[in-house]
Design a protein around this motif. Structure first.
Motif, short mmCIF file in Angstrom:
data_model
loop_
_atom_site.label_atom_id
_atom_site.label_comp_id
_atom_site.label_asym_id
_atom_site.label_seq_id
_atom_site.Cartn_x
_atom_site.Cartn_y
_atom_site.Cartn_z
N GLU A 33 6.75 7.68 -7.34
CA GLU A 33 6.05 8.02 -6.11
C GLU A 33 6.94 8.77 -5.14
OE1 GLU A 33 2.83 7.72 -5.38
OE2 GLU A 33 2.60 7.10 -7.47
N ILE B 131 -8.15 10.76 7.67
CA ILE B 131 -7.11 10.80 8.70
C ILE B 131 -6.32 12.10 8.63
CG2 ILE B 131 -4.99 9.66 9.47
CD1 ILE B 131 -6.23 7.02 8.80
N PHE B 132 -6.03 12.54 7.42
CA PHE B 132 -5.25 13.75 7.25
C PHE B 132 -6.00 14.96 7.80
CE2 PHE B 132 -1.93 16.20 5.33
CZ PHE B 132 -2.51 17.38 4.92
N SER C 104 -8.53 15.09 9.98
CA SER C 104 -8.75 15.10 11.43
C SER C 104 -7.46 15.49 12.14
CB SER C 104 -9.29 13.78 11.96
OG SER C 104 -8.66 12.69 11.35
N PHE D 185 1.54 11.70 -1.92
CA PHE D 185 1.79 10.30 -1.61
C PHE D 185 0.84 9.88 -0.49
CE2 PHE D 185 5.59 7.26 -1.65
CZ PHE D 185 4.88 6.23 -1.12
N THR E 258 0.78 -1.23 0.00
CA THR E 258 0.00 0.00 0.00
C THR E 258 0.81 1.27 0.00
OG1 THR E 258 -0.09 -0.22 2.36
CG2 THR E 258 -1.99 -1.01 1.13
N SER E 259 2.12 1.21 -0.08
CA SER E 259 2.82 2.48 -0.12
C SER E 259 3.91 2.50 -1.17
CB SER E 259 3.42 2.80 1.25
OG SER E 259 4.41 1.85 1.55
N GLY E 260 3.79 1.62 -2.15
CA GLY E 260 4.77 1.63 -3.23
C GLY E 260 6.13 1.15 -2.81
N MET F 192 0.92 11.10 3.53
CA MET F 192 -0.05 12.07 4.04
C MET F 192 -0.75 11.53 5.26
SD MET F 192 -1.65 13.50 0.55
CE MET F 192 -2.88 14.47 1.42
N MET F 193 -1.00 10.24 5.24
CA MET F 193 -1.66 9.63 6.38
C MET F 193 -0.79 9.68 7.61
SD MET F 193 -4.05 6.35 5.74
CE MET F 193 -2.64 5.36 5.62
N HIS G 8 -2.03 1.83 -3.66
CA HIS G 8 -1.89 2.81 -2.58
C HIS G 8 -3.19 2.93 -1.80
CE1 HIS G 8 2.13 4.50 -3.42
NE2 HIS G 8 1.92 3.94 -4.58
N HIS G 9 -3.07 3.37 -0.55
CA HIS G 9 -4.25 3.52 0.30
C HIS G 9 -5.32 4.33 -0.40
CE1 HIS G 9 -2.52 1.99 4.03
NE2 HIS G 9 -1.41 2.59 3.72
N MET H 160 -7.82 7.12 -1.22
CA MET H 160 -7.68 8.54 -0.90
C MET H 160 -8.71 8.99 0.12
SD MET H 160 -4.98 9.67 -2.08
CE MET H 160 -4.88 11.46 -2.03
N SER I 166 4.25 3.16 -8.49
CA SER I 166 2.85 3.59 -8.58
C SER I 166 1.95 2.36 -8.54
CB SER I 166 2.61 4.35 -9.88
OG SER I 166 3.52 5.40 -10.00
N ALA J 18 0.25 7.26 1.56
CA ALA J 18 0.70 6.77 2.86
C ALA J 18 1.37 7.87 3.66
CB ALA J 18 1.66 5.58 2.68
N LYS K 94 -9.75 7.34 2.76
CA LYS K 94 -9.18 7.06 4.08
C LYS K 94 -8.07 8.04 4.41
CE LYS K 94 -6.83 3.16 6.26
NZ LYS K 94 -6.24 1.88 5.92
N VAL K 95 -7.26 8.31 3.40
CA VAL K 95 -6.16 9.24 3.60
C VAL K 95 -6.68 10.60 4.01
CG1 VAL K 95 -4.35 10.52 2.41
CG2 VAL K 95 -4.57 8.09 2.05
N TRP K 96 -7.68 11.09 3.31
CA TRP K 96 -8.20 12.43 3.61
C TRP K 96 -8.86 12.49 4.99
CZ3 TRP K 96 -6.40 16.61 1.78
CH2 TRP K 96 -5.90 16.67 0.46
N GLU L 63 0.05 -2.30 6.36
CA GLU L 63 -0.90 -1.63 7.25
C GLU L 63 -2.33 -2.00 6.92
OE1 GLU L 63 2.42 0.79 5.90
OE2 GLU L 63 0.47 0.75 4.95
#
Lengths: 146, 475, 40
Positions: free
Chosen positions: B221, A120-121, A123, B227, A2-4, B231-232, A111-112, A114, A85, B229, A116-118, A29
């Protein structure tokens, strides 16, 4: 993955001929949603016929177009790769005469999500701004009390 | 790496050399330590030069030199920029350092503050958090030393780890905080010069164009500003860093040790000077692919590039830099944790009427004891470095709001703080296990924040700041 | 969204420049403290 970023490991086989479970190990993760189980347990098995001197990565399983050719020291048994990627990638070990000396392993990079990313980012950002706000208004401007 | 760039003899020689110099330094400075205040707080009068250097050196750990490149290798640009934002901990602590010195000039530890400000239950909860973190950090540093020496020279993990611990325990024991601070100053200079040399050679040899183009083509990447991960992880890591600095006695003891008026300047300066360092070490990792270097495991990307660019000399540089980074944090941690055990646990719970001379002796024994326990835990080498420290994020992030509010607000009371610490930690741990390490500190901080807000609304403790000034007399 | 080459260059060069300054600052401060006998 999930993170390249992922690690490929091909430990030395033990005396018995059955190969050990060699895992394609990466950032785990998010096992539940982002990756299918079959892509995690990829086993890179060194046939031990000749010493591997190169690891080739390709986006197709016939290796018609090689995207990465990485030199490997003959006694090296692991490598850490990064910056990929989204997509499927195939890896195989080759010797100096360009013959394959291992099986092919597939790694899926996804990749995770987006969303979910947003979540968490934002908050995190919100709480951070509250803290900075408090610190700038109260803490940095605090005058000593008599 | 399957060859060792430094021979075992060289490694041992370097260790022995450093050992002798540092321990002598510790002994020489320790002769002038007369009182407990001299030993624990360097006489409470440290000037700006030493203050700034020690704050920098202590926050530059082996992580800054090894993990920053690792994270850059894994997460690209955000890896290094995100890491450098840990400087915020030092910067935001700056006004608090001033406040701490003003509020409790006669205090010794952060435990003193929590005990008087919030009461005994909160104090116990806080000590649990502090110890979990302190031991986690101590063990990760001890392990890092062993791993580093093993990788660079083939010196066995157990031998390397033991020698580094012995050296650090040695001079900390002999010289107290003065030895810690003085060695920190020298170590800061060493680290910065070493990092600069490696960074500069990398820049000269490889150049930005090549790094950029190669990564854009093969590892795109790494240059991605969105990116996922990374950003998280961003705010989680920021809260982790803030929690580490806001709560730990390592930084509180310094705030109390610095001369009045120095704390804020020293922390601000050190934060700003620390900030670029992970970017320089991270850049080294970005160059790895273009040099054809792919490490066995990502935590060795830094040393691998350095050794490649500078040959065996590069490996020696890395060794010296990482050793200095390790030692400068280990010594601080040993000293500060010993203060906590001696002052809060021994003096606070076991022998309330102990004389200062007795506490002075006890604190030395505690340093020895801590070193020994750390060594024991490091021996089996149970877990990877990153995982160990990440775990403590859940603990320390819960302390951020209680501490900030406690220093500037009179309303917040102890029972809510206890709840904030306990429930925050538990939430963080649940997040860690159900979602991932990258939410541990975040969840912990959010829950702790909410409980503190409720506490502020519901009850007014009306705390009297004088109680902190009078700390000594209330004993 | 990839970082631009110029931005990367500026970021790293600025970082290296500040890092160059820090030992200079620390040594000057040490000297000043020593002259005023305010080391500790």
């Amino acid at each position: 993955m999930t993170s390249g970023h992922f690690n490929l490991i091909w430990p030395v086989k033990d005396e018995s001929t059955t190969s050990e479970e060699k895992e394609s190990d990466g950032d785990r993760e998010d096992e539940s949603s982002a990756i299918e189980p079959s892509t995690i347990k990829a086993t890179l098995v060194d046939f031990e016929k000749h010493s591997a001197t190169q690891l080739k990565i390709s986006s197709d399983q016939f290796f018609s177009h090689i995207s990465h050719a990485i030199n490997i020291h003959p006694t090296q048994r692991a490598v850490s790769l990064t910056g990929f990627s989204d997509g499927d990638y195939y890896a195989q070990l080759y010797d100096a005469s360009n013959n394959p000396v291992s099986n092919t392993v597939m790694v899926t990079v996804e990749h995770h999500s987006m969303f979910k990313v947003w979540v968490i980012f934002t908050s995190g950002a919100a709480l951070f701004l509250i803290l900075i706000g408090y610190m700038v208004t109260k803490v940095f401007r605090h005058k000593e009390e008599a | 790496m399957d060859y060792n760039p430094i021979s075992i003899t060289t490694a041992l020689m370097l260790l022995v050399l450093f050992g002798i110099v540092w321990i002598f330094f510790g002994w020489w400075l320790g002769r002038k330590n007369k009182s407990l205040d001299d030993f624990m707080l360097a006489g409470r009068n440290v000037g700006l030069a030493f203050a700034g250097a020690t704050a920098m050196a202590t926050w530059i750990t082996s992580n800054t030199t090894l993990v920053a490149p690792q994270l850059t290798y894994e997460l690209g640009i955000w890896g290094m920029v995100g890491y450098s934002l840990a400087a915020l901990g030092l910067i935001l602590f700056a006004p608090m350092a001033k406040r701490i010195k003003e509020l409790m000039p006669k205090g010794y530890t952060c435990g003193d503050f929590i005990r008087v400000r919030y009461g005994k239950t909160a104090w116990i909860a806080f000590l649990v958090v502090s110890f979990c973190y302190a031991m986690g950090w101590l063990v990760s540093l001890g392990m890092a030393g062993g791993v580093l020496l093993d990788t660079l020279s083939g010196l066995s993990y157990n031998v390397g780890m033991t020698v580094i611990l012995v050296i650090c325990v040695g001079y900390t024991l002999l010289g107290g905080l003065k030895a810690v601070i003085a060695t920190d100053y020298v170590q800061t200079i060493i680290i910065i010069v070493g990092v600069l040399i490696i960074g500069f050679v990398c820049y000269q040899t490889v150049g930005f164009d090549r790094v950029y183009e190669f990564n854009k083509e093969h590892h795109p990447e790494l240059l991605n500003l969105l990116f996922p991960a990374a950003m998280m992880f961003l705010f989680n890591n920021i809260f982790f860093g803030l929690g580490e600095i806001f709560h730990s006695n390592v930084w509180w003891s310094r705030a109390l040790a610095f001369r009045p008026g120095i704390g804020k300047k020293a922390y601000l300066m050190s934060g700003l000077l620390w900030l670029p360092i992970p970017i320089v070490t991270g850049f080294i990792a970005l160059s790895a692919p273009v040099l054809g270097l792919y490490p066995d495991s990502s935590d060795m990307v830094g040393p691998m590039v350095a050794a490649n660019l500078l040959g065996d000399l590069g490996a020696i540089f890395v060794f010296i830099v990482v050793f200095s980074a390790l030692a400068s944090s280990l010594d601080s941690l040993l000293a500060a944790t010993s203060d906590l055990v001696t002052r809060d646990i021994y003096n606070g719970l076991i022998d309330k009427s102990a004389s200062k001379e007795k506490l002075h002796r006890i604190s030395k024994l505690v340093i020895l004891g801590l070193g020994f326990v750390t060594w024991l835990i490091c021996l089996p080498k149970i877990t990877t470095l990153g995982a160990l420290l990440n775990f403590t994020g859940a603990f320390v992030a819960s302390t951020i709001w209680p501490i900030v509010l406690g220093l500037y607000q009179r309303r917040l009371s102890g029972d809510f703080v206890t709840a904030a610490l306990v429930l925050g930690t538990i939430s963080g741990l649940i997040g860690y296990h159900t979602i991932g390490f990258y939410v541990a500190a975040l969840f912990s901080c959010i829950v702790s924040f909410l409980i503190c807000m409720i506490g502020l609304l519901v009850k007014n403790d009306n705390f009297d700041w004088q109680r902190l000034q009078n700390m000594e007399k209330s004993q | 969204m990839i970082i631009s080459l110029e931005a990367l260059e500026t970021l790293v060069l600025t970082a290296m420049a500040v890092t160059c300054l820090s030992p200079v600052i620390l040594i000057i401060l040490l000297f000043k403290d020593w002259m005023k006998d305010e080391l500790w």
